[in-house]
Motif scaffolding. Structure first.
Motif, mmCIF file in Angstrom:
data_model
loop_
_atom_site.group_PDB
_atom_site.id
_atom_site.type_symbol
_atom_site.label_atom_id
_atom_site.label_comp_id
_atom_site.label_asym_id
_atom_site.label_seq_id
_atom_site.Cartn_x
_atom_site.Cartn_y
_atom_site.Cartn_z
ATOM 1 N N THR A 1 6.605 22.745 83.292
ATOM 2 C CA THR A 1 5.486 23.381 82.580
ATOM 3 C C THR A 1 5.224 22.654 81.269
ATOM 4 O OG1 THR A 1 6.928 24.925 81.456
ATOM 5 C CG2 THR A 1 5.966 25.666 83.516
ATOM 6 N N PHE B 1 0.544 22.789 86.650
ATOM 7 C CA PHE B 1 1.087 23.650 85.610
ATOM 8 C C PHE B 1 1.444 25.016 86.207
ATOM 9 C CE2 PHE B 1 -0.294 25.873 81.437
ATOM 10 C CZ PHE B 1 1.009 25.900 80.976
ATOM 11 N N VAL C 1 3.532 30.592 80.194
ATOM 12 C CA VAL C 1 4.739 29.882 79.786
ATOM 13 C C VAL C 1 5.683 30.824 79.051
ATOM 14 C CG1 VAL C 1 5.587 28.050 78.322
ATOM 15 C CG2 VAL C 1 3.584 27.672 79.736
ATOM 16 N N MET D 1 4.994 27.114 86.909
ATOM 17 C CA MET D 1 5.247 28.494 86.474
ATOM 18 C C MET D 1 5.742 29.357 87.629
ATOM 19 S SD MET D 1 2.456 29.399 83.599
ATOM 20 C CE MET D 1 0.984 29.439 84.534
#
Lengths: 313, 499, 228, 681
Positions: free
Chosen positions: B146, B123, B263, B127
């Motif tokens: 993401t 994840f 995010v 990013m």
């Protein structure tokens, strides 16, 4: 300085002596008008003298407030008396307090009187205090408006200054604004001195009394001081009325002769005002408590009209 | 080189954690990876400050001040969340929540912790990739990455509601990203005439930005609209925000915190990149109007839900919608002040928001509920540290001075005034006040009050120190911004405004 | 020897196939059987792959062949297969009534197609009379229409799986736009996108399966626990 | 003459507050240490702050500092000028008194409440107020402003276990935030004009503002500061918030915190904004009149001692605003001298109100401390067990009623004078408003007197009405000293006003370009005049002396008489019934009944009498009487507003109904709309 002292001394004596006389006079006049014999003119002196020679009963529940109150009431009334021009335009204490100080010093006396009424815990005292503070509160704006009308004309709140200006233009009282202001102040005078139709100084009936209810627990010398103070207050207010609106006989220089002439005029004016009060008292019935605000509202409107008419005329 | 390292560390940490057996080791790997990542992000910042920009592989990876800022913030969030995660999951484990989740998860549920510790680095990798990719297509791929990584985080606990949230998240996110991709394609098309290359560089932002003046305008207009909607969905701008409350309230707290900050930053980053192109091509007016519209709409949509809210984790989501609205609005106001306000806001948001989530997580783990009604208030008695931090961070997040959001919001307001949007600025302030009121009323009633007789919370050090430490950082940020950070932000502003 | 491709011919072919894609999309809107929807999608994807190949051929853009291959392999082959297996596992074959009934849906679809043309109109540069611009104009309209109709399907359909299908056909629109407007994106990007789509479908597949298991239904309009 | 170490004293006082806050928080586990640190540091900070203020005022010329902040966008710049110095002086006086008082007051917190945290909030409040009064930069000002509000929120909600406190705290902080919102907008407007957040730069910027923007700025600032000051109709938080705080905090809240609003208005309207629109002064004046009259009327209906005091704060803010409004009008009309008098009236009343309101709150705190009751109906007779408290409270009551010779009278007198002067100095129909405002001031004063007769008498006089009141005891010495300080302040500021007035010279010179105090003093330095030689004079000192001299012979007379004729104590006459009991006493409700009836249009009182009968309908066993007045603003303004917001909110909440189809549809519709928008050339 010496002039200040003599002037104050003289005025003080005048205050202390004339006030009970005036009360007595009103009582006698009233009685005569109601075709009673009534007490003599000197009855108020006798009352005070008698009370001063009585023993005192202090309520068990009372605190030092109860004790201080008579002095405050007496002191403020007398001090105020020194700020008001009586026989000449020179009030001895005029520099130290104008009309605002007069109103507020009287309020100080009333403040303590109301406390004294509540201090004993008796319901009567509370009742009187409550009513007294209520009525004076709603009388105040009318009084101020009326006074302002005069003060604005004189450009000063200093009573001697106001009197001087009034002397300068003797017939000014015929101006509508002055008349209206006078009418407003007259109503306030009735309310402030506890006269019919606002209060009945001659009764001890719980439903109607205001001032008397507050002082119900006082006795002896204290009562004397309070009554004396009340009569001085009455005198002061009446003086305020006669000397600012009808400055006849007031002189702006202070000599034995002018004082003498002034005194004669002054007493005559007072007598006339007293007659007016008596006339009102005898021809009217006492109002219900909750009618009083309406009366004072009228006074307020009169005061406001007086103010507005300074514009127009 | 640093760029590659930044990407490799999280990319390696994920599979590594997958191979490990013991919980302890997975924790160590995550912590170490993110600590290193943060250190490298700092190095990147230093390099960018020195050289202006860093690029690799012929400009395939590219980092200027703007991307360095996003990398730094992502790394910070990742680090903080990983510290908190240790305490969080240990608590989950000891209270049996994890085992439950594994049972519910059925055959798809690998060992839950491993799932988390594997997916999180991936994840984070996406990013970082978002910020470092020069190519707008790769950027899109990374943003999609993401989403994919975080869908699993949302359905982590395997409850019915988690599935529901994950579904909504995936579908709405998928639609959003399709729009973004469409926008990207159209951007490429609008540049096609000007650049005329079929090579890889044709989608490189650094190339596009130089030539944006010659793009085809109608295409660019459409492209910007689609990108705005697309990445706006990812950023949770109203009316594309609807997945947010669900996803945030279902994901495990550290994951939700990363969703809400990392995010969001990525999506806004993408939006900024396109905004630059659009304002060079179409002039700032076109984009600004849309951005202001959506920004205010988001704030306005957040208001009623913040005023009336039963669930404190959903409350956080609406706060996040509000904040993305503020940032978009700031971008819309534009000008040096607006951009500065936006980037400052982004920075502060990334620092502050995780703490809000941590506090909510502590409360939820202790009381086993996320409803205000069941929490009964008086939290300060059973969990004084969390309670105090919760109240503090609530004030911070709603823009109360002395906390740093006040600085950015003040700046944004100034930008609003200088862009001439007086009425909108008034609206902005009204929304701020309303949101403050709603938020504070909820949290104050949760934290303060009579002792409800809940037993004292027993928090492990990981949770306690991450809360206390972050609270300290927030407090300091109110009075002091490190000079290099500010310089970085200013350089980024330069890129957006003039570059 | 060299066969010189005639771009004019290419454009004709492409436009025709694009129109076919659009027709298929509209057909999918009226479709009730899930399996048929999947098959329609497969055919549609195959056509797209063919379009890509045609473009690659007529413009001698070799990297688009890769795209064409990937499309055919992934979207026309692998993904439908995966989805069909999923359908087999969860045992639901028929779509329940959509939110808006079929005739009305088709009417809306027509409106959306019109919108696609209106939007594409704005790109049309009359001064640029090249074939390519005209192609772009036409296929873009189809692409936008595909996109919007796919989106509309997602709004309209209740089943989780049909929503996924909607998403996929929506992406087909993108693909069409990408290959016809710009002759494809840079290859790395293209591959990345395909990879992402694949993963996304897998993720969504898992989700669909889990939803079916947990809720005993695939009707996503029943997923309404999380609100406000 | 930059020889005075103003900055050193000022910095030290800031440091003392900051250190005190942190230290008391750090020592929260040891209550008595925390208490000593809290009070000691506040005392030191107050003393140093007072020193700085005195030196600053003596020095006359403003001192500027700029401290680089850690935030590159903003600078911490301070300016110590006459206006800020004056407010710091007020703050210092109150701080000293309250911190001495707190030595005793906080003792009861030990073991029950977190004194350390209280100390932290207390110091934070003091620190932020000091910053607000000296900030020369909008940013710093706002930070101080809001931090102060947060600290005050903490203090209001300090007894957070009680629902009432929590609610009041929230109401307060929400209103405070709304006012920050207004200020933010106002400052943003000015900053946009000047390009800088420094107050100094606003002077020139304000001159170039268009009249619409000037009006907008005025409205925004007036709203912002008005909410803080608690003017009607933004007052609703004040009577809720101030009473529920610990009493020493209430004293500061009512004494100085709301004055920050007055400070802000003075600073912005008279200093920064330069020229306000001509109607601005009139607006301030009218709002002042409304606040004063309604404030006191609501106070009269209140039987909770601290709420009553809180309503009086609204009243006095109104009186201050009358002076301030007059000053603004005179300034626009080009009468700097009159403006000076009006400004002095307002500022002096600010100081006076701070002192006597603080005193009264401390007195109420002592009563609360001793009896645990806030409802006056449960008190009574406290003058015997608590003589010193009662005396101090009485002085405060006399002062707040504006009665001579204490300080309240002097400032009200000055206000009257400036209102009267307005009649001659302005034209048109506005001139009528001045005397009318004066008469309303008279009404306010008289009602205030009535209210304080009630407050003092029902609380302290007659018989105890409840068990708590009969077991009352006098407050500890430190609390008495704290109150005593302020009592001395009330008396000395009243009697010695002519010696105090020169303090205002620098302020009027700075704000209005003219020194006016010399015109206000005549008669050998004893007599206060209204500015022109014939306008009006008063001398509180002579009045006090006169009262004493006249009462003295009377006292002698009475004492001689009592010596001769005796004085005894006896039961109160009660219509012949045995033994007066507390049930016979007049109650606070009864006392205000007449006014409740008279102003029933305003109060819309509702009453309910329930009688429980046992045997005969003529002899009720028990009568329950309930009466309440209609909270006009809450009912007609805030409740509908709140309802409106919540109705809209619940309606809007349906958009998040959980349906993914709806969610997708939102996006779809947005997309379609935007596509159409994008196509449009």
């Amino acid at each position: 300085m010496t002039e200040l002292l003599t002037n104050s001394g003289l005025q003080l004596v005048l205050l202390l002596l004339v006030a009970p006389l005036l009360s007595g006079m009103i009582k006698t006049l009233k009685a005569r008008l109601q075709t009673r014999r009534g007490p003599g003119v000197l009855q108020s002196y006798r009352d005070i003298f008698k009370l001063l020679r009585k023993g005192m009963v202090i309520p068990e529940t009372a605190s030092w407030i109860f004790t201080v109150t008579p002095y405050v009431v007496f002191g403020t009334a007398t001090l105020v008396g020194l700020m008001i021009p009586m026989t000449t335009t020179h009030a001895p204490f005029s520099l130290f307090g104008g009309v605002l100080a007069v109103v507020y010093l009287l309020a100080l006396g009333r403040f303590f009187l109301a406390l004294g009424g509540l201090d004993t815990g008796s319901s009567f005292g509370g009742l009187g205090s409550s009513r007294e503070m209520t009525i004076s509160a709603i009388a105040e704006p009318a009084m101020m408006l009326a006074i302002f009308t005069v003060a604005l004309g004189a450009n000063s709140t200093n009573l001697s200054e106001m009197a001087k200006v009034a002397v300068g233009q003797s017939w000014r009282f015929l101006a509508p604004s002055q008349m209206l202001a006078f009418a407003a102040l007259f109503i306030v005078l009735i309310a402030e001195t506890g006269r019919i139709p606002v209060d009945n100084p001659a009764t001890h009936l719980e439903l109607t009394m205001i001032h008397e209810a507050m002082v119900l627990e006082y006795s002896g010398p204290y009562l004397a001081l309070i009554e004396w103070g009340a009569s001085i207050k009455q005198l002061v207010l009446m003086t305020l009325l006669v000397n600012t609106f009808f400055p006849f006989g007031l002189s702006s220089n202070w000599t034995a002769q002018t004082v003498g002439v002034g005194l004669v005029f002054y007493l005559a004016k007072l007598l006339m005002l007293a007659c007016m009060i008596v006339l009102v008292e005898t021809t009217n019935a006492k109002l219900r408590l909750f009618r009083v605000p309406e009366l004072l509202m009228v006074a307020f409107i009169l005061g406001a009209l007086a103010l507005i008419s300074t514009f127009l005329f | 080189m640093i760029l590659l390292a930044l990407l490799i560390v999280p990319l390696a940490a994920g599979p590594l954690a997958f191979l490990l057996r013991r919980r302890h080791m997975m924790e160590v790997i995550n912590l170490a990876a993110f600590a290193i990542l943060f250190g490298m992000a700092a190095v990147l910042v230093a390099q960018v400050l020195r050289n202006g920009s860093v690029s690799l592989w012929n400009g395939f990876f590219y980092a200027d001040a703007l991307s360095a800022l996003v990398v730094l913030l992502s790394a910070f969030v990742a680090l903080v969340c990983s510290v908190y995660a240790v305490g969080y999951f240990r608590h989950d484990e000891s209270s049996g929540v994890l085992q439950e989740a594994e049972e519910v998860g059925g055959r798809f549920g690998v060992q839950k912790l491993r799932e988390y510790y594997t997916l999180t680095p991936l994840f984070v990798f996406s990013m970082i990739l978002v910020a470092l990719a020069n190519n707008l297509g790769i950027l899109w791929v990374a943003v999609e990455g993401t989403t994919l990584a975080s869908v699993f985080l949302v359905m982590f606990y395997g409850r019915e509601t988690s599935l529901e949230a994950a579904w909504k998240y995936a579908i709405i996110g998928g639609v959003g990203l399709s729009m973004a991709l469409f926008g990207t394609i159209l951007t490429y098309y609008s540049a096609y005439g000007a650049l005329g290359t079929d090579t890889l560089a044709g989608l490189n932002w650094s190339v596009l930005a130089e030539n944006a003046g010659h793009f085809d305008q109608p295409t660019m207009r459409l492209a910007f609209i689609l990108v705005l909607l697309g990445y706006g969905t990812k950023a949770g701008i109203a009316p594309m925000h609807t997945w947010k409350p669900d996803a945030y309230s279902e994901a495990p707290i550290p994951g939700a915190a990363m969703l809400a900050t990392g995010v969001l930053n990525c999506a806004l980053y993408a939006l900024i990149r396109f905004y630059i192109l659009s304002s060079k091509c179409l002039g700032p007016q076109f984009g600004s109007r849309l951005l202001i519209l959506f920004g205010l709409l988001s704030m306005g949509v957040a208001v009623p839900f913040i005023l009336v809210q039963k669930n404190f984790r959903r409350l956080l989501a609406y706060s996040s919608i509000d904040h993305s609205g503020i940032m978009v609005l700031a971008l819309g106001f534009g000008g040096p002040l607006g951009i500065l306000g936006m980037l400052l806001h982004m920075t502060f948001h990334s620092v502050t928001k995780p703490l809000l989530f941590f506090c909510a997580g502590n409360v939820q783990q202790h009381l086993k509920t996320d409803l205000f009604r069941k929490a009964k208030g008086g939290l300060i008695h059973s969990m004084p540290l969390t309670g105090a931090a919760f109240l503090m961070v609530t004030l911070a997040v709603t823009g109360s001075p002395p906390f740093s959001f006040f600085q950015s919001e003040f700046t944004i307001l100034r930008a609003g005034f200088s862009s001439g949007s007086l009425v909108l600025s008034v609206l902005f302030v009204c929304f701020l006040v309303l949101i403050f009121s709603g938020f504070l009323v909820h949290i104050a009633n949760l934290v303060l009050g009579d002792d409800p007789g809940v037993p004292q919370a027993n928090m492990c050090g990981w949770k306690r120190y991450s809360v206390a430490g972050l609270a300290g950082v927030i407090l300091v940020m109110g009075f002091w911004i490190p000079a290099p950070l500010f310089r970085l932000i200013q350089n980024a502003v330069g890129i957006v405004v003039g570059g | 020897m060299h066969f010189v491709p005639n771009p004019e011919l290419g454009n004709r072919i492409i436009t025709l196939m694009a129109a076919l894609v659009l027709v298929l999309q509209i057909a999918a809107v009226g479709q009730r059987w899930i399996i048929s929807s999947i098959r329609i999608f497969a055919v549609q994807s195959f056509l797209l792959g063919a379009i890509a190949a045609v473009i690659a051929y007529f413009n001698q853009a070799s990297h688009i062949y890769v795209v064409a291959l990937l499309t055919v392999f992934l979207k026309a082959g692998l993904l439908p297969r995966l989805l069909e297996r999923l359908v087999g596992r969860i045992g639901i074959r028929r779509e329940i009534e959509p939110l808006i009934n079929v005739p009305l849906s088709i009417l809306v679809t027509g409106g959306l197609t019109l919108l696609g043309y209106v939007v594409a109109e704005s790109f049309y540069h009359p001064e640029e009379t090249s074939a390519r611009a005209a192609l772009g104009h036409n296929t873009l309209a189809v692409a936008i229409a595909l996109f919007l109709i796919g989106f509309f399907t997602m709004v309209n359909r209740r089943k989780a799986l049909t929503q996924v299908l909607g998403l996929l056909s929506l992406e087909n629109g993108l693909l069409l736009a990408a290959i016809s407007l710009t002759y494809g994106m840079p290859l790395v990007v293209e591959i990345g996108i395909f990879f992402d789509v694949l993963v996304a479908v897998m993720v969504l597949g898992i989700l669909v399966f889990r939803i079916r298991e947990t809720f005993d239904s695939m009707d996503v309009s029943k997923l309404r626990k999380l609100r406000e | 003459m930059n020889t005075f170490p103003v900055s050193a004293a000022f910095a030290l006082s800031l440091a003392a507050y900051a250190a005190g806050g942190v230290a008391s928080l750090a020592s929260w586990r040891r209550p008595s240490m925390a208490r000593n640190i809290c009070c000691g540091a506040a005392l030191a900070g107050g003393a140093l702050g007072g020193l700085a203020a005195v030196l600053g005022i003596l020095q006359g010329t403003p001192v500027h500092w700029s401290v680089p902040s850690g935030i590159p966008l903003f600078a911490y710049s301070f300016s110590y000028d006459a206006l800020g110095g004056f407010f710091n002086l007020i703050l210092a006086i109150l701080t000293i008194a309250v911190s001495v008082y707190s030595f005793g007051y906080l003792k009861e917190f030990e073991g029950k409440r977190n004194i350390g945290f209280f100390g932290f909030l207390f110091h934070l409040l003091l620190l932020s107020l000091t910053i607000v009064f000296t900030a020369a930069n909008a940013f710093l000002f706002l930070i101080g402003w809001e931090v102060g509000a947060l600290a005050a929120y903490g203090l209001v909600a300090f007894y957070h276990e009680q629902r009432e406190s929590r609610q009041a705290g929230l109401l307060y902080i929400i209103m405070a935030h709304a006012d920050v919102g207004c200020l933010l907008l106002g400052f943003a407007l000015l900053i946009q004009g000047s390009g800088s957040a420094e107050f100094a730069s606003f002077h020139t910027a304000a001159a170039h503002l268009s009249s619409a923007r000037q009006s907008a700025a005025f409205v925004l600032f007036f709203l912002g500061f008005g909410i803080k000051a608690g003017v009607i109709p933004f007052h609703i938080w004040l009577p809720a918030a101030h009473p529920v705080a610990p009493s020493n905090a209430s004293a500061l809240l009512s004494g100085i915190v709301i004055k920050a609003g007055i400070y802000g208005m003075t600073r912005i309207f008279l200093d920064s904004l330069g020229g306000v629109p001509s109607w601005a002064g009139l607006a301030v004046l009218i709002v002042g009149v409304v606040s004063a009259v309604l404030g006191v009327l609501y106070a009269l209906m209140e039987h909770d001692l601290k709420r009553l005091l809180a309503y009086h704060s609204i009243e006095n803010i109104g009186i201050i605003l009358m002076g301030l409004g007059a000053a603004l009008i005179f300034r626009v009309a080009g009468h700097p001298l009159l403006a000076g008098v009006a400004l002095i009236a307002a500022m002096f009343h600010t100081l006076n109100h701070a002192i006597f309101k603080c005193l009264l709150f401390l007195g109420a705190g002592s009563v609360l401390h001793s009896t645990g009751a806030r409802n006056m109906e449960e008190m009574g007779g406290l003058i015997r067990p608590m003589p010193v408290t009662a005396f101090c409270f009485l002085i405060g009551a006399v002062a707040i009623s504006g009665l001579p010779p204490l300080n309240g009278f002097v400032s009200e007198w000055l206000t009257y004078q400036s209102l009267l002067a307005g009649f001659g100095a302005t034209g048109g129909l506005t001139r009528i408003l001045f005397p009318l405002a004066g008469s309303m001031l008279a009404l306010t004063g008289a009602l205030a007197a009535a209210c304080f007769v009630k407050a003092f008498a029902i609380t302290f006089l007659a018989l105890p009405r409840g068990a708590e009141a009969s077991h009352a005891h006098e407050a500890p010495r430190s609390m008495l000293v704290g109150m005593g300080t302020l009592t001395v302040g009330c008396v000395s500021l009243g009697l010695g006003v002519t010696w105090f007035l020169p303090v205002f010279n620098a302020m009027t010179e700075q704000l209005l370009g003219q020194r006016v105090v010399a015109n206000l003093i005549t008669g050998g330095g004893f007599v206060l005049s209204a500015g022109t030689p014939h306008s009006g004079t008063v001398s509180t000192a002579i009045i006090a002396v006169g009262l004493l001299t006249l009462a003295l012979p009377a006292a002698l007379l009475v004492s001689r008489a009592t010596r001769r004729f005796g004085r005894k104590s006896g039961p109160v006459w009660d219509c012949g019934l045995p033994a007066l009991s507390e049930e016979n006493e007049y109650t606070a409700t009864g006392f205000s009944k007449a006014l409740r009836m008279i102003f029933s249009v305003l109060y819309k009182p509702r009453r309910e009498i329930q009688a429980v009968f046992d045997v005969s309908p003529y002899f009720p066993k028990e009568i329950r009487f309930e009466s309440e007045i209609e909270p006009t603003f809450e009912k007609w303004l805030y409740a509908p507003l709140q309802e409106f917001i919540f109705r809209i909110s619940s309606r809007m909440r349906t958009i998040q109904a959980g349906s993914i189809h709806a969610y997708l549809a939102y996006i779809f519709v947005t997309l379609v709309l935007l596509l159409l928008f994008g196509v449009r050339k």
